[in-house]
Design a protein around this motif. Structure first.
Motif, mmCIF file in Angstrom:
data_model
loop_
_atom_site.group_PDB
_atom_site.id
_atom_site.type_symbol
_atom_site.label_atom_id
_atom_site.label_comp_id
_atom_site.label_asym_id
_atom_site.label_seq_id
_atom_site.Cartn_x
_atom_site.Cartn_y
_atom_site.Cartn_z
ATOM 1 N N LEU A 91 0.841 -1.210 0.000
ATOM 2 C CA LEU A 91 0.000 0.000 0.000
ATOM 3 C C LEU A 91 0.873 1.257 0.000
ATOM 4 N N VAL A 92 1.901 1.252 0.833
ATOM 5 C CA VAL A 92 2.773 2.433 0.899
ATOM 6 C C VAL A 92 3.525 2.610 -0.425
ATOM 7 N N ASP A 97 4.769 5.314 -5.592
ATOM 8 C CA ASP A 97 4.764 5.290 -7.067
ATOM 9 C C ASP A 97 3.963 6.455 -7.636
ATOM 10 N N GLN A 98 2.935 6.877 -6.895
ATOM 11 C CA GLN A 98 2.057 7.937 -7.403
ATOM 12 C C GLN A 98 2.473 9.318 -6.926
ATOM 13 N N GLY A 99 3.658 9.394 -6.338
ATOM 14 C CA GLY A 99 4.243 10.699 -6.046
ATOM 15 C C GLY A 99 4.048 11.221 -4.635
ATOM 16 N N MET A 125 14.840 1.790 2.343
ATOM 17 C CA MET A 125 14.968 1.508 0.916
ATOM 18 C C MET A 125 14.691 2.713 0.019
ATOM 19 N N TYR A 126 13.934 3.694 0.513
ATOM 20 C CA TYR A 126 13.517 4.804 -0.359
ATOM 21 C C TYR A 126 13.871 6.141 0.283
ATOM 22 N N ASP A 127 14.863 6.831 -0.319
ATOM 23 C CA ASP A 127 15.321 8.112 0.231
ATOM 24 C C ASP A 127 14.252 9.198 0.123
ATOM 25 N N ASP A 128 13.416 9.131 -0.898
ATOM 26 C CA ASP A 128 12.424 10.192 -1.116
ATOM 27 C C ASP A 128 11.059 9.824 -0.516
ATOM 28 N N LEU A 129 11.075 8.971 0.475
ATOM 29 C CA LEU A 129 9.831 8.561 1.134
ATOM 30 C C LEU A 129 10.049 8.584 2.647
#
Ligand SMILES: [Zn+2]
Length: 242
Positions: A91-92, A97-99, A125-129
């Motif tokens: 879900l996250v 993925d949708q910005g 795992m995700y720097d922009d999250l």
């Protein structure tokens, strides 16, 4: 504030980058509270927090993990912790993925411990999250309102008071007075056996002390503490998470 009542046009054209996902549980809460108690409280906290933060509120996920309430028909409708780990991450990642850049997971059920490692891995795992996880909060201000000064874990004074405030008709006030029980074992015994085994009422706390007035105060303090927690967590991790 955006929510599941917003259209795709409203969501897509907004610059909201923060999403709130409340998570409930369907599990026994003694004979005086409904099995959907955690769902109802998570949803109400989610609505109040989303409004304050002007975030995008998703519908409350009704199910999580609650093996610790097994034993009776309808007492524990849940997924395996490993399945929930996957569902939460998927879900996250949909949102990512949708910005959307920030996701707040609001747990209505304190026993969903698997959410911690799932969120930790997403952040790694995700720097922009940025994903923040809020467990149900009991702070000193809330403890000061409560008369039960011993351990309160499930369906006791706090939860019953909140339910009297949020959904009074779903509380059985006669049974509420008969269900006080504090098992004489450590909390981690819930890893070994059902609460229905450790407590004949399925309660760990003192629901007889609950009132609607306390519920209103406790609920508002929970919302305030949740917002404060979210602000601090995002502030501390915005520049660099690691
Ligand atoms: Zn609960």
């Amino acid at each position: 504030m955006l929510s599941y009542l917003s259209s795709i046009k409203e969501i897509d054209e907004s610059n909201v980058d923060t999403v709130i996902l409340p998570i409930g549980s369907v599990e026994q809460h003694g004979s005086h509270l409904p099995v959907g108690t955690d769902y109802l409280i998570a949803q109400a906290v989610g609505e109040a927090v989303a409004e304050k933060l002007d975030a995008f509120l998703l519908p409350t996920l009704p199910f999580s993990t609650c093996y610790e309430h097994r034993g009776r028909r309808g007492s524990s409708i849940c997924t395996r912790p490993s399945s929930f780990y996957q569902i939460l991450q998927e879900l996250v990642l949909n949102l990512h993925d949708q910005g959307f850049k920030r996701v707040i997971i609001l747990l209505g059920h304190g026993g969903t411990f698997i959410a911690g490692p799932a969120v930790r891995e997403l952040n790694a795992m995700y720097d922009d999250l940025q994903v923040v996880l809020v467990f149900p909060i009991t702070n000193d201000k809330i403890r000061a309102i409560m008369e039960n000064k011993t351990v309160e874990i499930h369906a006791g004074e706090k939860e019953t008071s909140c339910m009297l405030y949020l959904c009074e008709k779903a509380v059985n006030k006669e049974l509420m007075l008969q269900n006080d029980e504090i098992p004489d074992v450590p909390q981690e015994y819930l890893n070994y056996a059902s609460l229905l085994k450790l407590s004949k009422t399925g309660v760990w706390g003192k629901p007889s002390l609950a009132t609607k007035e306390k519920g209103e105060k406790i609920f508002n303090l929970m919302v305030e503490a949740t917002i404060d927690y979210i602000h601090k967590a995002f502030e501390a991790t915005t520049e660099s998470k690691w």
